[in-house]
Scaffold this active site. Structure first.
Site, mmCIF file in Angstrom:
data_model
loop_
_atom_site.group_PDB
_atom_site.id
_atom_site.type_symbol
_atom_site.label_atom_id
_atom_site.label_comp_id
_atom_site.label_asym_id
_atom_site.label_seq_id
_atom_site.Cartn_x
_atom_site.Cartn_y
_atom_site.Cartn_z
ATOM 1 N N PRO A 2 0.808 -1.211 0.000
ATOM 2 C CG PRO A 2 -0.215 -1.210 2.058
ATOM 3 C CD PRO A 2 0.914 -1.788 1.331
ATOM 4 C CD GLU A 3 2.656 3.344 -4.310
ATOM 5 O OE1 GLU A 3 2.852 4.536 -4.547
ATOM 6 O OE2 GLU A 3 2.785 2.446 -5.170
#
Length: 277
Positions: A2-3
Site C-alpha cells: 500500500p502507498e
DNA sequence: CTTACATCCTGATTGC
DNA sequence: TGCAATCAGGATGTAA
C-alpha cells in the site's frame, strides 16, 4: 504494497468504524513482524478508547486514551480489516491474523500480514515526533510544503534517478512504486533521469501531477494491483485508471507507443519512451 | 554526505 | 500438470 492512497482510504474507513470505540481486549498471535511487537503491546492497549485515526506518510497514527499513540505500517502485504459481530471462526486466518483488537461493540479490528514486513508499536503521544520512523519524513505530498522550489532544493546536484528520489520518504512522504511511475508519466519525465538534470519546468509538472493523481486514487479507494483490499474486503478501483504501471508492451494511451519496463533502483519502472524524455 | 544493494518473509505468477 | 524460478505496491541497515 500500500502507498499513500491505500493507507488514506483505509484510514477513512477505520475512522468511521472505530473512533469512539474502546478496545476491550488486544491479542497478539504472532509478534514477529519486521521488528518484534513489544511484549507489553497487548496489555497497554487493553481498555483504551480510540480517540482518532490519522495518517502520516504510509503510517496510520491511532490516538488512544491516556495520551498513548499506536503507530502501524502495512509494509508490503499488511492489511487491517474491520470484522462485524456476524463473522464466524471461518473468517479467521490462523497463519496471518497477527493482531486482533476486540472492540466494545462486539466487532474486531484484525491485522493480517503474510510477509510480516509491517510495523506495530505503542508510544506515549509526546514521544511520537521523536520516533525514528517519523522523524526524518519529508512533507506530505498533498500539502503546500511540497512545491517546485522545495523539490528543486532536494534534486540539486543529485545523481539518483528522479523516480528513486520521489520514492525516498525523506524527500516526500507517501509516494511508492506505482504512483511514482504514474506521476512521472503525467509530468512527461523519464523515470531514469538523474534528479539534478530535471528542469524547473519539469519539477513544476511533477509537483502538479502528484496531488492530482494521489487524490484521484484516494477517490477510487486506491489501487488493487494484485491483492490489496480495503478494510471491508473491497479492492481499490484505481487499477483500471493506471496509465503505465503494469502495462509493459501495451500501447500508451496518449501516443500508442508500447510501454516499457526498466529496473530503476531495483524496482520495476514503467514509462512511455515517446511521451517521457 | 550520497549512492548501491542486500535483507526481512510468504504467496502468486511465470516459465519450462 | 508440476515444479522451480521470479517477482511483489516498503523500509532499513550496511558498505563503498
Amino acid at each position: 504494497m500500500p502507498e499513500l492512497p491505500e493507507v488514506e482510504s483505509l484510514r477513512r474507513i477505520l475512522h468511521r468504524s472505530a473512533v469512539g470505540r474502546t478496545i476491550k481486549n488486544a491479542r497478539i498471535n504472532e509478534p514477529r513482524l519486521r521488528r518484534r511487537i513489544s511484549a507489553d503491546f497487548a496489555a497497554t492497549l487493553g481498555g483504551r478508547r480510540i480517540e482518532d485515526i490519522a495518517r502520516r506518510a504510509k503510517y496510520l497514527v491511532v490516538s488512544l486514551s491516556g495520551d498513548l499513540t499506536m503507530l502501524t505500517h502495512l509494509g508490503m502485504s499488511g492489511s487491517w480489516t474491520h470484522r462485524g459481530d456476524g463473522f464466524d471462526a471461518g473468517d479467521f486466518d490462523p497463519r496471518h491474523d497477527h493482531v486482533v483488537l476486540a472492540l466494545d461493540d462486539g466487532t474486531t479490528l484484525v491485522y493480517n500480514d503474510p510477509r510480516r514486513f509491517g510495523l506495530m508499536k505503542v508510544v506515549r503521544a509526546e514521544k511520537l515526533g521523536a520516533l525514528p520512523e517519523l522523524k526524518g519524513l519529508g512533507p506530505e505530498p498533498l500539502s503546500r510544503e511540497f512545491n517546485a522550489d522545495y523539490l528543486a532544493s532536494k534534486t540539486r546536484g543529485k545523481k539518483v534517478a528522479i523516480k528513486n528520489l520521489l520514492m525516498d520518504q525523506r524527500i516526500v512522504a507517501g509516494v511508492g512504486n506505482i504512483y511514482a511511475s504514474e506521476i512521472l508519466f503525467f509530468a512527461k519525465v523519464r523515470p531514469t533521469r538523474r534528479a539534478g538534470r530535471v528542469t524547473h519546468a519539469e519539477l513544476e509538472r511533477i509537483v502538479a501531477a502528484t496531488p492530482r493523481i494521489l487524490r484521484a486514487a484516494i477517490g477510487s479507494r486506491g489501487t488493487t494491483f494484485r491483492s490489496y483490499r480495503d478494510s471491508r474486503g473491497q479492492p481499490g478501483r484505481f487499477a483500471e485508471r493506471l496509465q503505465v504501471y503494469g502495462r509493459e508492451g501495451k500501447p500508451c494511451f496518449v501516443c500508442s507507443t508500447p510501454i516499457r519496463n526498466v529496473v530503476v533502483g531495483q524496482r520495476a519502472s514503467f514509462y512511455c519512451p515517446k511521451c517521457q524524455r
